[in-house]
Motif scaffolding. Structure first.
Motif, PDB file in Angstrom:
ATOM      1  N   SER A  16       0.853  -1.195   0.000  1.00  0.00           N
ATOM      2  CA  SER A  16       0.000   0.000   0.000  1.00  0.00           C
ATOM      3  C   SER A  16       0.885   1.239   0.000  1.00  0.00           C
ATOM      4  CB  SER A  16      -0.912   0.009   1.229  1.00  0.00           C
ATOM      5  OG  SER A  16      -1.802  -1.086   1.202  1.00  0.00           O
ATOM      6  N   PRO A  17       0.602   2.226  -0.859  1.00  0.00           N
ATOM      7  CA  PRO A  17       1.430   3.428  -0.917  1.00  0.00           C
ATOM      8  C   PRO A  17       1.064   4.410   0.181  1.00  0.00           C
ATOM      9  CG  PRO A  17      -0.335   3.600  -2.514  1.00  0.00           C
ATOM     10  CD  PRO A  17      -0.481   2.246  -1.856  1.00  0.00           C
ATOM     11  N   THR A  18       1.836   5.500   0.271  1.00  0.00           N
ATOM     12  CA  THR A  18       1.494   6.591   1.175  1.00  0.00           C
ATOM     13  C   THR A  18       0.387   7.429   0.532  1.00  0.00           C
ATOM     14  OG1 THR A  18       3.184   8.041   0.229  1.00  0.00           O
ATOM     15  CG2 THR A  18       3.834   6.646   2.076  1.00  0.00           C
ATOM     16  N   GLY A  19       0.045   8.553   1.155  1.00  0.00           N
ATOM     17  CA  GLY A  19      -1.095   9.343   0.698  1.00  0.00           C
ATOM     18  C   GLY A  19      -1.031   9.757  -0.752  1.00  0.00           C
ATOM     19  N   THR A  20       0.099  10.284  -1.207  1.00  0.00           N
ATOM     20  CA  THR A  20       0.207  10.735  -2.591  1.00  0.00           C
ATOM     21  C   THR A  20       0.308   9.587  -3.581  1.00  0.00           C
ATOM     22  OG1 THR A  20       2.631  10.852  -2.452  1.00  0.00           O
ATOM     23  CG2 THR A  20       1.398  12.855  -1.916  1.00  0.00           C
ATOM     24  N   GLY A  21       0.509   8.386  -3.072  1.00  0.00           N
ATOM     25  CA  GLY A  21       0.760   7.235  -3.929  1.00  0.00           C
ATOM     26  C   GLY A  21       2.223   6.887  -4.027  1.00  0.00           C
ATOM     27  N   TRP A  22       3.054   7.574  -3.222  1.00  0.00           N
ATOM     28  CA  TRP A  22       4.510   7.368  -3.273  1.00  0.00           C
ATOM     29  C   TRP A  22       4.902   6.007  -2.715  1.00  0.00           C
ATOM     30  CZ3 TRP A  22       8.283   7.384   0.832  1.00  0.00           C
ATOM     31  CH2 TRP A  22       9.609   7.495   0.404  1.00  0.00           C
ATOM     32  N   MET A  23       5.892   5.388  -3.358  1.00  0.00           N
ATOM     33  CA  MET A  23       6.433   4.102  -2.932  1.00  0.00           C
ATOM     34  C   MET A  23       7.907   4.302  -2.622  1.00  0.00           C
ATOM     35  SD  MET A  23       3.820   1.948  -3.517  1.00  0.00           S
ATOM     36  CE  MET A  23       4.447   0.332  -3.935  1.00  0.00           C
ATOM     37  N   ASP A  24       8.340   3.897  -1.447  1.00  0.00           N
ATOM     38  CA  ASP A  24       9.708   4.144  -1.006  1.00  0.00           C
ATOM     39  C   ASP A  24      10.682   3.203  -1.714  1.00  0.00           C
ATOM     40  OD1 ASP A  24      12.033   4.707   0.289  1.00  0.00           O
ATOM     41  OD2 ASP A  24      11.311   4.266   2.306  1.00  0.00           O
ATOM     42  N   PRO A  25      11.549   3.734  -2.576  1.00  0.00           N
ATOM     43  CA  PRO A  25      12.532   2.861  -3.235  1.00  0.00           C
ATOM     44  C   PRO A  25      13.484   2.211  -2.246  1.00  0.00           C
ATOM     45  CG  PRO A  25      13.056   5.177  -3.619  1.00  0.00           C
ATOM     46  CD  PRO A  25      11.706   5.143  -2.983  1.00  0.00           C
ATOM     47  N   GLY A  26      13.699   2.857  -1.097  1.00  0.00           N
ATOM     48  CA  GLY A  26      14.576   2.279  -0.085  1.00  0.00           C
ATOM     49  C   GLY A  26      14.066   0.964   0.459  1.00  0.00           C
ATOM     50  N   THR A  77       5.798  -7.022  -7.493  1.00  0.00           N
ATOM     51  CA  THR A  77       5.216  -6.122  -6.494  1.00  0.00           C
ATOM     52  C   THR A  77       4.044  -5.398  -7.132  1.00  0.00           C
ATOM     53  OG1 THR A  77       7.406  -5.763  -5.529  1.00  0.00           O
ATOM     54  CG2 THR A  77       5.666  -4.242  -4.891  1.00  0.00           C
ATOM     55  N   VAL A  78       2.937  -5.299  -6.409  1.00  0.00           N
ATOM     56  CA  VAL A  78       1.741  -4.654  -6.942  1.00  0.00           C
ATOM     57  C   VAL A  78       1.196  -3.660  -5.927  1.00  0.00           C
ATOM     58  CG1 VAL A  78       0.225  -6.512  -6.087  1.00  0.00           C
ATOM     59  CG2 VAL A  78      -0.542  -5.028  -7.961  1.00  0.00           C
ATOM     60  N   SER A  79       0.688  -2.540  -6.440  1.00  0.00           N
ATOM     61  CA  SER A  79       0.111  -1.516  -5.575  1.00  0.00           C
ATOM     62  C   SER A  79      -0.979  -0.777  -6.335  1.00  0.00           C
ATOM     63  CB  SER A  79       1.188  -0.533  -5.099  1.00  0.00           C
ATOM     64  OG  SER A  79       0.667   0.374  -4.163  1.00  0.00           O
ATOM     65  N   ALA A  80      -1.877  -0.156  -5.587  1.00  0.00           N
ATOM     66  CA  ALA A  80      -2.940   0.652  -6.189  1.00  0.00           C
ATOM     67  C   ALA A  80      -3.084   1.946  -5.401  1.00  0.00           C
ATOM     68  CB  ALA A  80      -4.258  -0.111  -6.202  1.00  0.00           C
ATOM     69  N   GLN A  81      -3.169   3.038  -6.108  1.00  0.00           N
ATOM     70  CA  GLN A  81      -3.264   4.362  -5.500  1.00  0.00           C
ATOM     71  C   GLN A  81      -4.699   4.640  -5.045  1.00  0.00           C
ATOM     72  OE1 GLN A  81      -2.633   7.545  -8.287  1.00  0.00           O
ATOM     73  NE2 GLN A  81      -1.716   8.877  -6.760  1.00  0.00           N
ATOM     74  N   TYR A  82      -4.841   5.337  -3.914  1.00  0.00           N
ATOM     75  CA  TYR A  82      -6.174   5.683  -3.420  1.00  0.00           C
ATOM     76  C   TYR A  82      -6.352   7.185  -3.229  1.00  0.00           C
ATOM     77  CZ  TYR A  82      -3.640   5.978   1.006  1.00  0.00           C
ATOM     78  OH  TYR A  82      -2.735   6.312   1.981  1.00  0.00           O
ATOM     79  N   SER A  83      -5.270   7.971  -3.346  1.00  0.00           N
ATOM     80  CA  SER A  83      -5.377   9.403  -3.060  1.00  0.00           C
ATOM     81  C   SER A  83      -4.328  10.155  -3.857  1.00  0.00           C
ATOM     82  CB  SER A  83      -5.180   9.659  -1.561  1.00  0.00           C
ATOM     83  OG  SER A  83      -5.137  11.051  -1.279  1.00  0.00           O
ATOM     84  N   THR A 122      -9.314   8.739   4.791  1.00  0.00           N
ATOM     85  CA  THR A 122      -8.945   7.549   5.562  1.00  0.00           C
ATOM     86  C   THR A 122      -9.687   6.318   5.049  1.00  0.00           C
ATOM     87  OG1 THR A 122      -8.576   8.918   7.505  1.00  0.00           O
ATOM     88  CG2 THR A 122      -8.829   6.561   7.860  1.00  0.00           C
ATOM     89  N   ARG A 123     -10.999   6.437   4.880  1.00  0.00           N
ATOM     90  CA  ARG A 123     -11.807   5.307   4.450  1.00  0.00           C
ATOM     91  C   ARG A 123     -11.393   4.824   3.064  1.00  0.00           C
ATOM     92  NH1 ARG A 123     -14.042   1.734   7.244  1.00  0.00           N
ATOM     93  NH2 ARG A 123     -13.183   0.315   5.694  1.00  0.00           N
ATOM     94  N   THR A 124     -11.066   5.770   2.182  1.00  0.00           N
ATOM     95  CA  THR A 124     -10.664   5.420   0.818  1.00  0.00           C
ATOM     96  C   THR A 124      -9.415   4.547   0.830  1.00  0.00           C
ATOM     97  OG1 THR A 124     -11.541   7.533   0.068  1.00  0.00           O
ATOM     98  CG2 THR A 124     -10.126   6.348  -1.455  1.00  0.00           C
ATOM     99  N   GLY A 125      -8.435   4.928   1.659  1.00  0.00           N
ATOM    100  CA  GLY A 125      -7.203   4.147   1.747  1.00  0.00           C
ATOM    101  C   GLY A 125      -7.442   2.747   2.263  1.00  0.00           C
ATOM    102  N   LEU A 126      -8.267   2.625   3.288  1.00  0.00           N
ATOM    103  CA  LEU A 126      -8.565   1.308   3.848  1.00  0.00           C
ATOM    104  C   LEU A 126      -9.314   0.438   2.842  1.00  0.00           C
ATOM    105  CD1 LEU A 126      -9.663   2.357   7.461  1.00  0.00           C
ATOM    106  CD2 LEU A 126      -7.381   1.735   6.655  1.00  0.00           C
ATOM    107  N   ASP A 127     -10.267   1.051   2.131  1.00  0.00           N
ATOM    108  CA  ASP A 127     -11.049   0.294   1.147  1.00  0.00           C
ATOM    109  C   ASP A 127     -10.170  -0.189  -0.005  1.00  0.00           C
ATOM    110  OD1 ASP A 127     -13.306   0.672   2.642  1.00  0.00           O
ATOM    111  OD2 ASP A 127     -14.093   2.311   1.415  1.00  0.00           O
ATOM    112  N   GLN A 128      -9.248   0.685  -0.476  1.00  0.00           N
ATOM    113  CA  GLN A 128      -8.400   0.292  -1.603  1.00  0.00           C
ATOM    114  C   GLN A 128      -7.445  -0.833  -1.218  1.00  0.00           C
ATOM    115  OE1 GLN A 128      -8.171   1.539  -5.196  1.00  0.00           O
ATOM    116  NE2 GLN A 128      -7.585  -0.569  -4.772  1.00  0.00           N
ATOM    117  N   ALA A 129      -6.827  -0.713  -0.053  1.00  0.00           N
ATOM    118  CA  ALA A 129      -5.911  -1.765   0.387  1.00  0.00           C
ATOM    119  C   ALA A 129      -6.639  -3.090   0.561  1.00  0.00           C
ATOM    120  CB  ALA A 129      -5.237  -1.355   1.694  1.00  0.00           C
ATOM    121  N   THR A 130      -7.843  -3.033   1.114  1.00  0.00           N
ATOM    122  CA  THR A 130      -8.625  -4.254   1.323  1.00  0.00           C
ATOM    123  C   THR A 130      -9.012  -4.891   0.000  1.00  0.00           C
ATOM    124  OG1 THR A 130      -9.494  -3.404   3.412  1.00  0.00           O
ATOM    125  CG2 THR A 130     -10.712  -5.201   2.370  1.00  0.00           C
TER     126      THR A 130
END
Length: 556
Positions: free
Chosen positions: A289-299, A314-320, A332-340
């Motif tokens: 799951s990414p952070t708010g902007t959809g950023w993924m930490d390369p580290g 690796t797979v991810s989907a942006q929510y915000s 908050t709800r959008t992020g939880l729903d997308q990750a789920t």
């Protein structure tokens, strides 16, 4: 001049001395080093808070018709308060620079200079003066409104209605002002962070990349964070150059928020792209799951691809589109729903595959991504044909699963690095612990939390307004000041400020998670084949030097 003179003469000495005591308390260290200007602003705010508290107590005393001190005793009281408050403040000021420099030294920062104290005093005085003037304006407004009510109603009723009217005026004005700022922030973060559609760069040429002409994911709708993720990181050549062994190009799939109307649509699109790229033929599959902007930490993502020789997806989907603080409040709800939705879709398909022919499946997230990933990793993912493990970094303090695990720690183990059971299922890592040691060996599923002891995003406690957070009852961790002390009300404001400053902390402290500290936990969670401790050290050094396509320090 008359108005200024009336402001000065109207100052309450007892209330001001209470505010000065609050200021002295604010000079004590907290989790994140504060520069002089920030410390001064914090000090000015808590002076105003203490002054307001004193005025409120005085108003209640007056409203209850309690007895008042005779003038000569009031003067004596004021003299004693001045001596105590000024003396204590001067005494603490002499140590404050030493305390801040001690904390800065623990985090590898240069010491603050002597003019630090002068900057603190000037900025605190100006901040308090500004707050005091605002308070005086509000009080004048109240008296004016109350005077209008006096003309046609009893004084007590006029006092109450006058206060209610002022509160309503302030609420409407503040609400509208805050909304304007939020809307501006939304526009700015959307515009600068995403580069959607017309401003998108050309798509990748290789058909085995998400967003290419052969891809099911629309490159232009993916957004800048997603495009950076799928086109960066080590390729097969870079991995082979480091390991000396054959490698594959890692698979990275990212679905932007604009790629689908609902979380379920975006999740199904991600699954379809995984199938197209044959991601389920790889040895390891990470749903992150990414952070708010959809950023993924390369580290975090680059090292785990090295250790598995690229045989990983690796797979991810942006929510915000918002910065994490705004996303936390507004979506908050959008992020939880997308990750789920994403984890449910991937896990449901993964369960249909033969156990000996499917990849090992892991959940992952950093910060706000850790929160949503934990929420998605419910009992169905942990019991019904469970995933193989999870790695969550910097979990925010409201995370229910994190809090449940924390409170299950062995008695006597530190709150910032707890021991959970015998360590066969859940372990913790930090900048000075790598989750490799426990009473028992790993048993099936492996879950690791990475959290820095100086991270206020993790260890902020709303109840610290009146009681010490649990971690303050333990001996201080390696990068925490030996002089950190709980002070009611003041500690709450210090920790709130720490959260704002934590993203700018040196790598390895605060909320600045460091590539080196991801390496060992990933080894523990994903057990790369034939991997040795020497290779862990080599990969850490590789990340530290910033070699080959990534291993950058995490930031948001």
């Amino acid at each position: 001049m008359h108005w200024i003179r009336s402001l000065v003469t109207g100052l309450s000495i007892p209330c001001l001395m209470l505010g000065l005591l609050f200021f002295a308390a604010s000079l004590t260290p907290s989790l994140i080093p504060r520069d002089a200007l920030v410390q001064g602003i914090l000090g000015g705010i808590v002076i105003a808070l203490g002054y307001l508290l004193g005025k409120t107590i005085g108003l209640i005393w007056w409203a209850a018709d309690m007895p008042r001190l005779p003038r000569q005793f009031a003067r004596l009281r004021n003299s004693v308060l001045i001596i105590v408050a000024v003396g204590l403040t001067a005494w603490i000021l002499t140590f404050s620079l030493e305390w801040q420099n001690g904390l800065r030294s623990k985090m590898g920062l240069e010491p603050a200079e002597a003019q630090h104290l002068a900057t603190i005093l000037i900025s605190a005085a100006l901040t308090f003066a500004g707050a005091y003037v605002i308070g005086a304006i509000i009080a004048t407004l109240f008296r004016w409104i109350r005077g209008r009510f006096y003309r046609f109603m009893p004084p007590r009723r006029a006092n109450v209605l006058g206060a209610v009217t002022v509160v309503v005026i302030l609420f409407i004005g503040t609400r509208d002002g805050i909304l304007d700022v939020v809307v501006s922030g939304l526009d700015e973060s959307y515009e600068t962070a995403q580069n959607l559609f017309d401003t998108a760069p050309p798509p990748p040429d290789r058909p085995n990349q998400a967003g290419s002409a052969a891809s099911l994911v629309d490159w232009a709708a993916m957004g800048q964070p997603g495009r950076d993720f799928v086109t960066s990181g080590p390729d097969a050549d870079a991995i082979s150059a480091f390991t000396g062994k054959p490698a594959l190009d890692p698979i990275r799939v990212y679905v932007g928020r604009a790629d689908g109307e609902t979380p379920e649509e975006r999740a199904e699109l991600a699954l379809a792209e995984l199938k197209r790229l044959k991601a389920f033929d790889r040895k390891v599959l990470i749903v992150t799951s990414p952070t708010g902007t959809g950023w993924m930490d390369p580290g975090s993502h680059d090292p785990v691809e090295y250790m598995h020789h690229g045989d990983i997806a690796t797979v991810s989907a942006q929510y915000s589109y918002l910065q994490s603080p705004l996303a936390l409040i507004l979506e908050t709800r959008t992020g939880l729903d997308q990750a789920t939705a994403l984890l449910e879709v991937v896990h449901s398909y993964w369960k249909t595959l033969p156990e000996d022919q499917r990849p090992r499946l892991y959940a992952h997230g950093l910060s706000l991504g850790a929160w949503s990933s934990m929420y998605a990793t419910n009992l169905f993912r942990l019991i019904d044909d469970p995933i193989d493990g999870a790695f969550w970094a910097g979990p925010p303090f409201p995370s229910d699963l994190w809090h449940y695990v924390q409170t299950s720690r062995q008695p006597g183990s530190p709150w910032v690095l707890p021991i959970i059971g015998d360590g066969s299922v859940v372990r913790y890592a930090s900048h000075y612990a790598d989750a490799s040691k426990a009473e028992a060996d790993w048993n099936g599923m492996r879950i690791v939390f990475l959290q820095y002891s100086s991270d206020p995003i993790v260890f902020y406690d709303p109840l610290s307004l009146w009681r010490a957070p649990p971690w303050m009852n333990d001996p201080p961790a390696e990068d925490v000041s030996d002089h950190l002390t709980f002070i009611p009300i003041v500690t709450q404001f210090q920790l709130a400020l720490d959260m704002a400053l934590s993203f700018g902390a040196p790598p390895g402290h605060g909320h600045a998670y460091y590539a080196q500290d991801y390496v060992a936990p990933w080894v523990e969670v994903t057990t790369p084949e034939g991997w040795s401790a020497d290779e862990t050290d080599r990969l850490k050094a590789h990340c530290n030097l910033g070699l080959q396509l990534g291993c950058a320090n995490g930031k948001q």
